[in-house]
Design a protein around this motif. Structure first.
Motif, mmCIF file in Angstrom:
data_model
loop_
_atom_site.group_PDB
_atom_site.id
_atom_site.type_symbol
_atom_site.label_atom_id
_atom_site.label_comp_id
_atom_site.label_asym_id
_atom_site.label_seq_id
_atom_site.Cartn_x
_atom_site.Cartn_y
_atom_site.Cartn_z
ATOM 1 N N ALA A 42 38.766 46.526 39.040
ATOM 2 C CA ALA A 42 39.324 45.214 38.657
ATOM 3 C C ALA A 42 40.632 45.005 39.405
ATOM 4 C CB ALA A 42 39.571 45.152 37.161
ATOM 5 N N GLN A 43 40.816 43.804 39.885
ATOM 6 C CA GLN A 43 42.020 43.505 40.657
ATOM 7 C C GLN A 43 42.571 42.154 40.233
ATOM 8 O OE1 GLN A 43 41.520 42.869 44.911
ATOM 9 N NE2 GLN A 43 43.274 44.183 45.298
ATOM 10 N N SER A 44 43.870 42.101 40.037
ATOM 11 C CA SER A 44 44.476 40.840 39.599
ATOM 12 C C SER A 44 44.914 39.995 40.795
ATOM 13 C CB SER A 44 45.667 41.114 38.682
ATOM 14 O OG SER A 44 46.647 41.864 39.346
ATOM 15 N N ALA A 45 45.060 38.738 40.522
ATOM 16 C CA ALA A 45 45.388 37.768 41.561
ATOM 17 C C ALA A 45 46.901 37.730 41.808
ATOM 18 C CB ALA A 45 44.898 36.393 41.120
ATOM 19 N N ILE B 74 35.633 43.271 39.696
ATOM 20 C CA ILE B 74 36.310 42.049 39.250
ATOM 21 C C ILE B 74 37.493 41.834 40.196
ATOM 22 C CG2 ILE B 74 37.635 41.019 37.378
ATOM 23 C CD1 ILE B 74 35.967 42.776 35.463
ATOM 24 N N THR B 75 37.492 40.728 40.889
ATOM 25 C CA THR B 75 38.550 40.493 41.866
ATOM 26 C C THR B 75 39.297 39.204 41.544
ATOM 27 O OG1 THR B 75 37.015 39.315 43.306
ATOM 28 C CG2 THR B 75 37.304 41.668 43.717
ATOM 29 N N ASN B 76 40.533 39.195 41.979
ATOM 30 C CA ASN B 76 41.340 37.978 41.907
ATOM 31 C C ASN B 76 41.409 37.394 40.495
ATOM 32 O OD1 ASN B 76 42.982 36.460 43.554
ATOM 33 N ND2 ASN B 76 41.459 34.842 43.831
ATOM 34 N N VAL B 77 41.507 38.259 39.528
ATOM 35 C CA VAL B 77 41.551 37.773 38.146
ATOM 36 C C VAL B 77 42.977 37.314 37.824
ATOM 37 C CG1 VAL B 77 41.932 40.087 37.143
ATOM 38 C CG2 VAL B 77 40.913 38.286 35.760
ATOM 39 N N LEU B 112 47.731 46.851 34.228
ATOM 40 C CA LEU B 112 46.424 46.339 33.815
ATOM 41 C C LEU B 112 45.828 47.159 32.680
ATOM 42 C CD1 LEU B 112 44.666 45.544 37.235
ATOM 43 C CD2 LEU B 112 45.748 43.952 35.651
ATOM 44 N N ILE B 201 52.256 41.489 37.004
ATOM 45 C CA ILE B 201 50.845 41.731 36.729
ATOM 46 C C ILE B 201 50.021 41.383 37.967
ATOM 47 C CG2 ILE B 201 50.267 39.413 35.880
ATOM 48 C CD1 ILE B 201 49.141 42.680 34.248
ATOM 49 N N GLY B 203 48.485 41.249 41.730
ATOM 50 C CA GLY B 203 48.085 42.150 42.809
ATOM 51 C C GLY B 203 47.868 43.581 42.367
ATOM 52 N N GLN B 204 47.529 43.780 41.117
ATOM 53 C CA GLN B 204 47.330 45.135 40.591
ATOM 54 C C GLN B 204 45.840 45.496 40.624
ATOM 55 O OE1 GLN B 204 50.260 46.823 39.613
ATOM 56 N NE2 GLN B 204 51.134 44.972 40.489
ATOM 57 N N SER B 205 45.584 46.799 40.687
ATOM 58 C CA SER B 205 44.190 47.272 40.734
ATOM 59 C C SER B 205 43.981 48.395 39.731
ATOM 60 C CB SER B 205 43.844 47.805 42.134
ATOM 61 O OG SER B 205 43.964 46.783 43.081
ATOM 62 N N ALA B 206 42.811 48.394 39.157
ATOM 63 C CA ALA B 206 42.431 49.481 38.250
ATOM 64 C C ALA B 206 40.927 49.684 38.347
ATOM 65 C CB ALA B 206 42.827 49.154 36.812
#
Lengths: 191, 224
Positions: A42-45, B74-77, B112, B201, B203-206
């Motif tokens: 999972a990666q945040s925007a 899951i990308t660009n959340v 995250l 929060i 540009g973080q990855s998990a």
């Protein structure tokens, strides 16, 4: 009791214990289980915009500083704001602040105009799209509703909008901030 | 001479007395074991029945993607986004099971995984699991049957130990149709000139490692 009989009793007890263990062990309570595992990254925007010179690689963390050396005529300077985030932007918040002129007088106000749908022609000073006043140095920070796609940029022109009474060098510092509310709305994805 | 040897005899008697219980125990054990295997002259009769077949049951939990399942990251959340993935969990062995659980081992960015401290406490990814009595339509998120939330929204860090999805019995052959919903809670951040906030929060990855588990039904005693 001497130590010998005590030792004998101990040995007897051990033997009896071993015998009991061998003959009468209760069944252990055990159950099998089943598992299945899978991973998902999972990666945040990100949402951000950076002002900078036309065509230059954006440098995060720095405002864009425009140097003015007025000689009594109105000149324009051009720069761009690049969407360096991963989300499309529906707006940004701009601030433009003038420094004092080197002679200590207030410099003329500067207006920032965006060329929506096209880019400024820096030679002719024309915009094939729509010109929108974003902010002026006479204002505090203004939230604009100019859209910039992720990776895209917005073309801007900075120009004095009042007459320069004292043509002395000064600077205009342009900062751009982006809040989450200036990005797309939250989505629900089913895949 | 006799008087001279008397203490020696007493010591010998003590030694013998000390080993007497050992000897008695050894003889007793030998009798117990010996009678089990001993050969006694007697008449023997045997009866042979039909050979009885014994087979053990199997307990299997299988996972199948309904849609992309967990195969797609899951990308660009963005905060407020909800990403739904659909999986079918089948108790595909021959044994009934019980206690379906889920555990999420998360590695990567702590932002995250673990909620922040006040005032921005609700920050980390949250997982909600909803069951449908029939199939989910993975592209629309519509359950044509009845839905029930089997795991309320839980921060990923709260799933480091197994959480119960179905506490009761899971008959062999049962398929649980699950919607695994991952949400990044709504939270605001302002980025100035491309400079991300310190505890961002963005540009973080998990990596979320889902482990589903079940255990066999309670063992039984059958008389027939």
């Amino acid at each position: 009791m001497s130590s010998r009989p005590r030792l004998a009793l101990r040995i007897t007890a051990v033997l009896a214990g071993l015998l009991a263990a061998a003959l009468g062990t209760a069944p252990a309570s055990a159950a099998i289980d089943a598992r299945i595992a899978q991973s998902a990254p999972a990666q945040s925007a990100t949402w951000s915009a950076v002002p900078g010179p036309v065509g230059a690689t954006p440098i995060a963390g720095q405002p864009h500083v425009i140097n003015w050396n007025l000689s009594g005529i109105l000149v324009a300077q051009y720069f761009q704001v690049t969407n360096t985030g991963s989300l499309d932007l529906t707006g940004q918040t701009y601030s433009a602040v003038n420094s004092k002129a080197t002679n200590g007088n207030a410099p003329p106000a500067i207006g920032l105009d965006a060329c929506i749908g096209a880019t400024w022609n820096t030679v002719l000073g024309t915009c094939a799209g729509t010109v929108v006043r974003i902010v002026a140095t006479t204002q505090s920070a203004i939230a604009s509703t100019t859209a910039i796609r992720a990776g895209g940029s917005l073309s801007l022109r900075a120009m004095p909008i009042t007459l320069p009474n004292f043509p002395q060098p000064y600077t205009t510092t342009v900062s751009v901030s982006v809040s989450l509310s200036q990005t797309r709305t939250a989505t629900i994805t089913n895949t | 001479m006799t008087a001279h040897h008397a203490p020696h005899h007493t010591e010998n008697r003590r030694r013998r007395a000390a080993w007497r219980p050992v000897a008695v125990a050894a003889v007793g054990a030998a009798l117990v074991v010996g009678t089990g295997f001993g050969v006694w002259a007697s008449l023997n009769a045997t009866a042979t029945g039909t050979a009885e077949t014994v087979s053990s049951g199997t307990l299997k939990l299988t996972l199948a993607a309904n849609g992309v399942g967990f195969s797609q990251g899951i990308t660009n959340v963005a905060p407020g986004d909800i990403v739904n993935r659909y999986v079918d969990l089948a108790n595909s062995g021959t044994l009934d099971a019980q206690s379906l659980t889920v555990q999420v081992g998360a590695t990567g960015s702590g932002a995250l995984i673990t909620d922040g401290v006040a005032p921005a406490t609700t920050k980390a990814l949250r997982v909600t699991i909803t069951s449908c009595t029939t199939n989910w339509a993975p592209t629309t998120g519509i359950c044509s049957g009845t839905t029930s939330i089997v795991l309320a929204a839980t921060p990923v860090s709260g799933l480091s130990t197994a959480a119960s999805l179905i506490a009761g019995a899971i008959p062999a052959g049962t398929v649980a149709h699950l919607q695994v919903s991952t949400q990044l809670p709504d939270q605001t951040e302002t980025t100035v000139n491309g400079n991300l906030p310190a505890t961002t929060i963005q540009g973080q990855s998990a990596v979320l490692a889902y482990t589903f588990g079940e255990v066999q039904r309670t063992s039984t005693t059958t008389n027939s």
